[in-house]
Design an enzyme around this catalytic site. Structure first.
Site, PDB file in Angstrom:
ATOM      1  N   LYS A  72      57.607  43.089  26.230  1.00 27.93           N
ATOM      2  CA  LYS A  72      58.757  43.579  25.471  1.00 27.93           C
ATOM      3  C   LYS A  72      59.979  42.690  25.651  1.00 27.93           C
ATOM      4  O   LYS A  72      60.766  42.522  24.724  1.00 27.93           O
ATOM      5  CB  LYS A  72      59.049  45.027  25.831  1.00 27.93           C
ATOM      6  N   LYS A 117      45.255  43.224  19.482  1.00 26.36           N
ATOM      7  CA  LYS A 117      44.982  44.610  19.080  1.00 26.36           C
ATOM      8  C   LYS A 117      45.803  45.011  17.859  1.00 26.36           C
ATOM      9  O   LYS A 117      46.862  44.434  17.591  1.00 26.36           O
ATOM     10  CB  LYS A 117      45.277  45.546  20.252  1.00 26.36           C
ATOM     11  N   LYS A 122      51.481  49.133  15.642  1.00 24.39           N
ATOM     12  CA  LYS A 122      52.298  49.717  14.576  1.00 24.39           C
ATOM     13  C   LYS A 122      53.160  48.694  13.868  1.00 24.39           C
ATOM     14  O   LYS A 122      53.408  48.770  12.689  1.00 24.39           O
ATOM     15  CB  LYS A 122      53.212  50.793  15.145  1.00 24.39           C
TER      16      LYS A 122
HETATM   17  P1  AMP Z   1      51.650  53.729  20.759  1.00 32.15           P
HETATM   18  O1  AMP Z   1      51.409  53.531  19.281  1.00 32.15           O
HETATM   19  O2  AMP Z   1      51.868  52.438  21.479  1.00 32.15           O
HETATM   20  O3  AMP Z   1      52.642  54.795  21.060  1.00 32.15           O
HETATM   21  O4  AMP Z   1      50.258  54.224  21.346  1.00 32.15           O
HETATM   22  C1  AMP Z   1      49.758  55.531  21.151  1.00 32.15           C
HETATM   23  C2  AMP Z   1      48.339  55.609  21.644  1.00 32.15           C
HETATM   24  O5  AMP Z   1      47.471  54.809  20.824  1.00 32.15           O
HETATM   25  C3  AMP Z   1      48.144  55.108  23.079  1.00 32.15           C
HETATM   26  O6  AMP Z   1      47.202  55.968  23.714  1.00 32.15           O
HETATM   27  C4  AMP Z   1      47.549  53.739  22.905  1.00 32.15           C
HETATM   28  O7  AMP Z   1      46.729  53.363  23.991  1.00 32.15           O
HETATM   29  C5  AMP Z   1      46.714  53.916  21.645  1.00 32.15           C
HETATM   30  N1  AMP Z   1      46.563  52.640  20.924  1.00 32.15           N
HETATM   31  C6  AMP Z   1      47.547  51.951  20.260  1.00 32.15           C
HETATM   32  N2  AMP Z   1      47.031  50.824  19.704  1.00 32.15           N
HETATM   33  C7  AMP Z   1      45.694  50.809  20.011  1.00 32.15           C
HETATM   34  C8  AMP Z   1      44.607  49.924  19.692  1.00 32.15           C
HETATM   35  N3  AMP Z   1      44.771  48.838  18.931  1.00 32.15           N
HETATM   36  N4  AMP Z   1      43.367  50.238  20.174  1.00 32.15           N
HETATM   37  C9  AMP Z   1      43.177  51.357  20.929  1.00 32.15           C
HETATM   38  N5  AMP Z   1      44.155  52.231  21.247  1.00 32.15           N
HETATM   39  C10 AMP Z   1      45.395  51.971  20.802  1.00 32.15           C
END
Ligand code: AMP
Length: 337
Positions: free
Chosen positions: A107, A190, A193
């Site tokens: 970040k 990966k 968003k």
């Molecule tokens: P976030 O969007 O970063 O708030 O993540 C929300 C949840 O989605 C968390 O449990 C992350 O580990 C999961 N997550 C986000 N991106 C991925 C991805 N590309 N593959 C697997 N899990 C993901």
């Protein structure tokens, strides 16, 4: 216990890494799932869109099958006890350790002009979210594994320092054999968003957008041996270059074993037609995403319902949080009579 930040549209990574597990867990466990709006403030400078994003995350979770009557589905900022526990845990968090966390370093790289203390203590707030319900299973994707290790450190420090086993150790949880990491369509890491919208499949994408993104995904004529790019050796996954391996991984999520095997043997024989594979992938994704998108759209427009869900979720979460905070304060010795 788990949470998702309202920083944009939910994508396939959120679904397969997190929400799919939430939906299965709700049948057997007492569950707390939240929209992590306070976490979102560590990176959002502009909060005008927050309201829309929070409603969208709630609606998309429900559209994926989460039942607000079976779980506590709430908004992090509606449970102020989170902030109190976060304060207590900050006394157990070492700055040097937090500075070394890879997600913090990422970040700092992404927003060098806004390295705020909230960013540094992100894992502490996340530990507070989890420990607030004394949760043991935390359904998350692979990217969160290290934060769970940090949370376990705080559990052990707390229990040792204050002499009472108030908190159990939390572990990352997945119904599959390993934690999920859904790759992006461009083969560069990966799905996420915000990074590259053309390489991310959102649960809100319409059918044509899904087809377009997949048809534009680049492929390489892989020989099964590593591919050289810009003078550097590119990572090879399962004998395939990344921008091919990612398509196989994505196909696996929405296709049958037979179809996957067919493309796998074509690939090994060197006769694979990527156009056909992408069509198969696109139709699989359309079939998977479109019902979720349609349900989410209807829920998102039902404001009275969403308000009720939030209130009901916050009430359940606060009841659980109050018990934990009392235990924590008693253990620390913050009770004088
Ligand atoms: P976030 O969007 O970063 O708030 O993540 C929300 C949840 O989605 C968390 O449990 C992350 O580990 C999961 N997550 C986000 N991106 C991925 C991805 N590309 N593959 C697997 N899990 C993901």
């Amino acid at each position: 216990m788990s949470g998702i930040r309202p920083t944009g549209f939910l994508h396939l990574g959120n679904y397969f890494g997190a929400v799919r597990n939430y939906v299965r867990m709700q049948e057997t466990y007492t569950c707390y799932f939240m929209v992590a709006d306070l976490h979102a403030l560590t990176t959002l400078k502009e909060t005008k869109e927050l309201k829309g994003h929070v409603r969208r995350v709630l609606a998309e979770n429900i559209a994926c099958g989460l039942d607000p009557d079976k779980v506590a589905l709430y908004c992090q900022s509606h449970v102020p006890e989170t902030a109190e526990l976060y304060l207590f845990l900050n006394m157990l968090a070492y700055v040097g350790e937090l500075e070394k966390t890879p997600t913090f370093k990422d970040k700092v790289r992404l927003q060098p002009q806004n390295v705020n203390a909230g960013l540094l203590t992100y894992p502490v707030l996340q530990a507070a979210d989890i420990l607030l319900h004394r949760a043991t299973y935390v359904p998350v994707g692979k990217d969160q594994e290290q934060h769970l290790e940090i949370a376990r450190n705080y559990v052990n420090r707390f229990n040792q320092r204050y002499g009472e086993a108030v908190f159990p150790e939390p572990y990352a949880f997945n119904f599959g054999e390993e934690l999920a990491k859904v790759p992006s369509l461009d083969g560069a890491g990966k799905m996420s968003k915000s990074e590259n919208q053309m390489a991310t499949l959102y649960l809100a994408d319409d059918d044509e957008t899904i087809r377009k993104k997949i048809s534009k995904a680049k492929t390489e004529s892989g020989s099964g041996i590593s591919v050289k790019t810009n003078g550097g050796e590119r990572e090879v996954l399962g004998g395939k270059p990344e921008s091919v391996a990612n398509l196989f991984q994505l196909l696996k999520l929405v296709s049958t074993e037979d179809v996957l095997q067919k493309f796998e043997s074509d690939y090994q024989a060197g006769t694979i037609r990527y156009g056909d594979m992408k069509k198969e992938l696109a139709e699989g994704m359309v079939k998977f995403i479109s019902p979720i998108r349609e349900r989410a759209e209807a829920i998102r427009n039902d404001e009275p319902y969403l308000r009720k869900v939030m209130e009901q979720g916050a009430a359940k979460a606060r009841a659980s949080a109050a018990i934990t905070l009392q235990l924590a304060k008693d253990a620390i010795g913050l009770n004088y009579f």
